[in-house]
Scaffold this motif. Structure first.
Motif, PDB file in Angstrom:
ATOM      1  N   TYR A  62       0.526  -0.354  -0.081  1.00 30.61           N
ATOM      2  CA  TYR A  62      -0.351   0.328  -0.222  1.00 30.61           C
ATOM      3  C   TYR A  62       0.603   0.931  -0.166  1.00 30.61           C
ATOM      4  O   TYR A  62       0.573   1.997  -0.870  1.00 30.61           O
ATOM      5  CB  TYR A  62      -0.282  -0.168   1.322  1.00 30.61           C
ATOM      6  N   THR A  65       2.457   1.663  -3.368  1.00 30.57           N
ATOM      7  CA  THR A  65       1.731   1.532  -4.276  1.00 30.57           C
ATOM      8  C   THR A  65       0.960   3.617  -4.291  1.00 30.57           C
ATOM      9  O   THR A  65       1.530   3.764  -5.887  1.00 30.57           O
ATOM     10  CB  THR A  65       0.536   0.632  -4.871  1.00 30.57           C
ATOM     11  N   THR A  66       1.241   3.698  -3.774  1.00 30.31           N
ATOM     12  CA  THR A  66       0.409   5.277  -3.367  1.00 30.31           C
ATOM     13  C   THR A  66       1.391   5.849  -3.503  1.00 30.31           C
ATOM     14  O   THR A  66       1.137   7.338  -3.856  1.00 30.31           O
ATOM     15  CB  THR A  66      -0.397   5.058  -1.529  1.00 30.31           C
ATOM     16  N   VAL A  69       2.301   5.780  -7.832  1.00 30.18           N
ATOM     17  CA  VAL A  69       1.146   6.200  -8.695  1.00 30.18           C
ATOM     18  C   VAL A  69       0.810   7.883  -8.808  1.00 30.18           C
ATOM     19  O   VAL A  69       1.030   8.829  -7.858  1.00 30.18           O
ATOM     20  CB  VAL A  69      -0.158   5.578  -8.483  1.00 30.18           C
ATOM     21  N   GLN A  73      -5.219   7.726  -9.634  1.00 22.51           N
ATOM     22  CA  GLN A  73      -4.805   6.620  -8.853  1.00 22.51           C
ATOM     23  C   GLN A  73      -4.644   6.277  -6.955  1.00 22.51           C
ATOM     24  O   GLN A  73      -5.084   5.722  -6.757  1.00 22.51           O
ATOM     25  CB  GLN A  73      -3.662   5.401  -9.989  1.00 22.51           C
ATOM     26  N   ARG A  74      -4.289   7.303  -6.473  1.00 19.90           N
ATOM     27  CA  ARG A  74      -4.057   7.211  -5.574  1.00 19.90           C
ATOM     28  C   ARG A  74      -4.673   7.220  -4.766  1.00 19.90           C
ATOM     29  O   ARG A  74      -4.898   6.445  -3.596  1.00 19.90           O
ATOM     30  CB  ARG A  74      -3.184   8.640  -5.198  1.00 19.90           C
ATOM     31  N   ILE A  77      -6.491   3.777  -4.796  1.00 21.15           N
ATOM     32  CA  ILE A  77      -6.161   3.075  -3.801  1.00 21.15           C
ATOM     33  C   ILE A  77      -6.466   3.107  -2.851  1.00 21.15           C
ATOM     34  O   ILE A  77      -6.616   2.169  -1.808  1.00 21.15           O
ATOM     35  CB  ILE A  77      -4.883   3.149  -4.304  1.00 21.15           C
ATOM     36  N   GLN A 108      -4.782  -7.187  -5.422  1.00 21.77           N
ATOM     37  CA  GLN A 108      -5.223  -5.936  -6.152  1.00 21.77           C
ATOM     38  C   GLN A 108      -4.177  -4.872  -5.890  1.00 21.77           C
ATOM     39  O   GLN A 108      -3.520  -4.617  -7.555  1.00 21.77           O
ATOM     40  CB  GLN A 108      -6.639  -5.536  -4.881  1.00 21.77           C
ATOM     41  N   LEU A 109      -3.381  -4.973  -5.244  1.00 25.96           N
ATOM     42  CA  LEU A 109      -2.058  -4.075  -4.978  1.00 25.96           C
ATOM     43  C   LEU A 109      -0.864  -4.834  -5.644  1.00 25.96           C
ATOM     44  O   LEU A 109       0.229  -3.703  -6.394  1.00 25.96           O
ATOM     45  CB  LEU A 109      -1.593  -3.899  -3.618  1.00 25.96           C
ATOM     46  N   VAL A 112      -1.691  -3.273  -9.333  1.00 25.39           N
ATOM     47  CA  VAL A 112      -1.288  -1.937  -9.815  1.00 25.39           C
ATOM     48  C   VAL A 112       0.323  -1.430  -9.608  1.00 25.39           C
ATOM     49  O   VAL A 112       0.823  -1.584 -10.605  1.00 25.39           O
ATOM     50  CB  VAL A 112      -1.675  -0.878  -8.303  1.00 25.39           C
ATOM     51  N   SER A 115       1.485  -3.100 -13.159  1.00 27.63           N
ATOM     52  CA  SER A 115       0.919  -2.277 -13.586  1.00 27.63           C
ATOM     53  C   SER A 115       2.068  -0.877 -13.846  1.00 27.63           C
ATOM     54  O   SER A 115       2.734  -0.630 -14.846  1.00 27.63           O
ATOM     55  CB  SER A 115      -0.343  -1.372 -13.998  1.00 27.63           C
ATOM     56  N   ILE A 116       2.617  -0.734 -12.475  1.00 28.64           N
ATOM     57  CA  ILE A 116       3.525   0.428 -12.401  1.00 28.64           C
ATOM     58  C   ILE A 116       5.015  -0.039 -13.625  1.00 28.64           C
ATOM     59  O   ILE A 116       6.085   0.464 -13.956  1.00 28.64           O
ATOM     60  CB  ILE A 116       3.779   0.632 -11.330  1.00 28.64           C
TER      61      ILE A 116
END
Length: 122
Positions: A62, A65-66, A69, A73-74, A77, A108-109, A112, A115-116
């Motif tokens: 978490y 990812t936050t 992005v 998108q943040r 999330i 889910q994470l 992300v 994708s990054i």
């Protein structure tokens, strides 16, 4: 391909280290403090090594990812994280339910992060 994974790994480690040092952290979620565990779900997580590891992994993913992005998108999330926390807490002391909730959030994470990795954080 391995080179780009190495770069992502180094960036991830730097972000985790930077977030740990930063007093102004935008993340609204951190791993449980088991000394302050008050709900049945929190106590169950703190008493089960595997669930504790899942908690730490989700918290780390978490945070990563936050921080990687864009703002729009943040927000998504963060909303999804709040929904996950409600779902997790609704499990109460049911360890199987907690494992399923963590597995779904982890997936889910990870999506992300994939994708990054494929397109980059910029």
């Amino acid at each position: 391909m391995n080179f780009s994974r190495s770069i992502i790994g180094v960036l991830a480690m730097l972000l985790v280290f930077g977030a740990a040092l930063s007093s102004a952290n935008a993340a609204d979620y951190s791993p449980l403090d088991c000394k302050k565990a008050s709900s049945a779900a929190e106590r169950t997580i703190c008493s089960d090594y595997g669930l504790g590891q899942s908690e730490a992994r989700v918290a780390t993913l978490y945070g990563l990812t936050t921080s990687l992005v864009a703002m729009g998108q943040r927000g998504t999330i963060q909303d999804d994280q709040r929904a996950f926390l409600r779902q997790r807490d609704a499990c109460g002391a049911n360890a199987g339910c907690l494992r399923a909730a963590y597995a779904a959030r982890d997936k889910q994470l990870e999506a992300v992060m994939q994708s990054i990795q494929q397109r980059g954080p910029f």
